[in-house]
Structures are given as structure tokens and as C-alpha cells.
Design an enzyme around this catalytic site. Sequence first.
Site, PDB file in Angstrom:
ATOM      1  N   GLY A   1       0.810  -1.208   0.000  1.00  0.00           N
ATOM      2  CA  GLY A   1       0.000   0.000   0.000  1.00  0.00           C
ATOM      3  C   GLY A   1       0.840   1.253   0.000  1.00  0.00           C
ATOM      4  N   ASP A   2       0.191   2.372   0.317  1.00  0.00           N
ATOM      5  CA  ASP A   2       0.792   3.696   0.244  1.00  0.00           C
ATOM      6  C   ASP A   2       0.517   4.421   1.555  1.00  0.00           C
ATOM      7  OD1 ASP A   2       1.529   6.312  -0.255  1.00  0.00           O
ATOM      8  OD2 ASP A   2       0.511   6.450  -2.190  1.00  0.00           O
ATOM      9  N   PHE A   3       1.590   4.774   2.290  1.00  0.00           N
ATOM     10  CA  PHE A   3       1.364   5.418   3.595  1.00  0.00           C
ATOM     11  C   PHE A   3       0.772   6.817   3.476  1.00  0.00           C
ATOM     12  CE2 PHE A   3       6.251   5.493   3.372  1.00  0.00           C
ATOM     13  CZ  PHE A   3       6.314   6.690   2.657  1.00  0.00           C
TER      14      PHE A   3
ATOM     15  N   HIS B   1      12.588  11.604   6.746  1.00  0.00           N
ATOM     16  CA  HIS B   1      13.611  12.457   6.134  1.00  0.00           C
ATOM     17  C   HIS B   1      13.548  12.446   4.601  1.00  0.00           C
ATOM     18  CE1 HIS B   1      17.165   9.369   5.609  1.00  0.00           C
ATOM     19  NE2 HIS B   1      16.041   8.899   5.149  1.00  0.00           N
TER      20      HIS B   1
END
Length: 349
Positions: free
Chosen positions: A240-242, A259
Site C-alpha cells: 500500500g501507500d502510507f 527524512h
Amino acid sequence: MTLFEHPFFPVGSAETPADDTAQMIQMMTGYWVTQMVRTAAELRIADHLHDGAATAAEVAEAESLDPDATFRFLRACASLGLAAPADGGRFKSTSLLATLRTGTPDSLRDLALWGGAESHWLPWGRLADAVRTGSTRAGDALGAPFFDWLSTQPKEATVFTNSMTAMTRNLAHQLADVIDIKDAEVAVDVGGAAGNLVQTLMQRHPGLNGRVLDLPHVGAEAEASAERLGIADRFRFVGGDFFEKVPSGDLHLLKFVLHDWDDASCVRILRNCRESLNPGGRVLVMELIVDEVGAPGLAPLMDMNMLALLTGKERSLDQFKAVFEEAGLRLERVTPSASLVPVLEAVPV
């Protein structure tokens, strides 16, 4: 003695002492060493010399290299301590070279390959432009933003993923030493690649279930790692995609994630973590901390790496506090580790 303390180089003047001249020349040619190390890693020199001394011709035959160029390369390696001369015109390994061996628990080979890889190397060549504009020029160097370019380059993507895994492997135990899981049942390694950190915690805490959230292409490696460690029944990979959603958990672990991104993106990631935390849950952020101006350390140089490659930056403690606050979190404590990386623990406000 420095690498360049030799009569060939200038000895300095009243305005520029000799040691400053030597140090500056060494800085100017530092990229030579970077590519020497990368090449030694790529050609598996540490493996070829591990079981005993070998001639340049033998190494060349094993790797399908030019024999004369191989001798010249090994001679240069010996000047850097990456090899040592042996009887009969042969070369032998050194403890320094041994850090590049494949298959060893603390191998730095993958990091060495990444250090000189195109996706790392070319954007650094645009650093002056990045300083002029205030934003990364990786897209100019690679033809697309860093992560977008990696998605089209499977070989480079593998080098990058392996290097991040190697970095975590060498760091995970030092962080696990100071991470208090308390009564957490589920820990989610957000952007955790192969899951070294959460899997290390799972090995130490048999009651802990682990999740890794990352792009689907690293899932097979994460699951294979859990199988090798005998913790597959407590582990799950989530592709998935955070930026969209983070799996629920009691602990959300973010190691060297923030970062990579600008403040607004970090706030979005952290908000997603906060929203999916179970009651009483915590967010643990593991990053370098920028100290006072002039203080020696890795963080200011890593900050330039972020400027060259990505949209992110290394942050001071106050900058982290501001990002946490914007995301609805409060920094509760900072716990040093045996490494340069502390653990920042935040809770929902």
C-alpha cells in the site's frame, strides 16, 4: 599520514598549511574512493580473496575481466587497504575488504553498491543546482523524480531496497535494545521494506505481531525473511501507500521515512498513523537529529543527500516537534541508542 601526503602534491603556504592542502585534495578526490569501493563490491573482490590469496589473472578469469586492468585495480585497492600484497604477485584480503563479503550478517556490500549507483551518484552531480534552487534536481539528472525513476528501473530498485535492508540490519538490534514495546500486541513497520526492524522486535518479543506497510514489490522479500526467522505465523505484509492509509496497530514504527519527505508530506504520513493507532498506541520515529551548527556528525551531510535526491531533509528536534504538533501528536520522549539514531516517541494529543 593522509592519502595525499606525497611530494607530488603542493606542500601549502603561510595562508594554506600543508595539512589543509592535503585534506582539501583528499576531499576533492573523495569520489574516486567511492567508486573504488563500489567496483570492489560489484566485482566481489572480497569473496574472491576470502579463502586465500589470488593473482589478478585468477580474479580476472573468475569475473570475466581484463587481466591488466584487474591488476591495476587490485594494486589501487592495496593502496587503500582494500587488499594487501602477498607472495608470488598475489593479493590477499584485509579486514576492511571483508566488510564487503556477500552473505555475512553485517555485510556492507549492498550499501557500497548503492553509494556509487546511478540513482545516487547522478543527482549528487547536480548538488550546486539544488542549492541554487532550493529543491532537488534528481529529476533533471535521472529524467524523473527519484522514486518514480526507481519504479522503472528494476535493477536499481533492487540495489536500493537491498541497501536499505542492509542499513536496517546493522541498526535494528541497537534500536530494539531501547524500544519499549510495553503491552503492544501489533507493531506496524511503516515504509519498512523487508521488515528488518519489526522482525527483530518480533524475535525478541514472542507475543508481538508484526506488519510491514510498503510498496507491493518488496512483499516477497519481507515474507521470505519472516519465514526464515520462524515468525511467519505472526507476520503480515501489507502492500500500500502510507500517504493513503496505514494499518491499525499499537506501535507505528517509522525508521528513515520522514527524512525522505517535505514537512507537509510528513504531516500527512503522521496523521495517517495517528488515525489508525489503537487506543493507547504510540508512534516511534527513528531519524538522525541535526545538532548545533558546526557540530561534527553525519546528519548535516545526510541532509545534503536528501537535498540532492529527494524533497526531504534532516531535522532538528524542534523541527520534529513542530511536525508532530501539526499532525496532532506530542513528542513525549527521546531515547538515545548505541547508534547515531535515537527513538522519538510521540502520542496523540
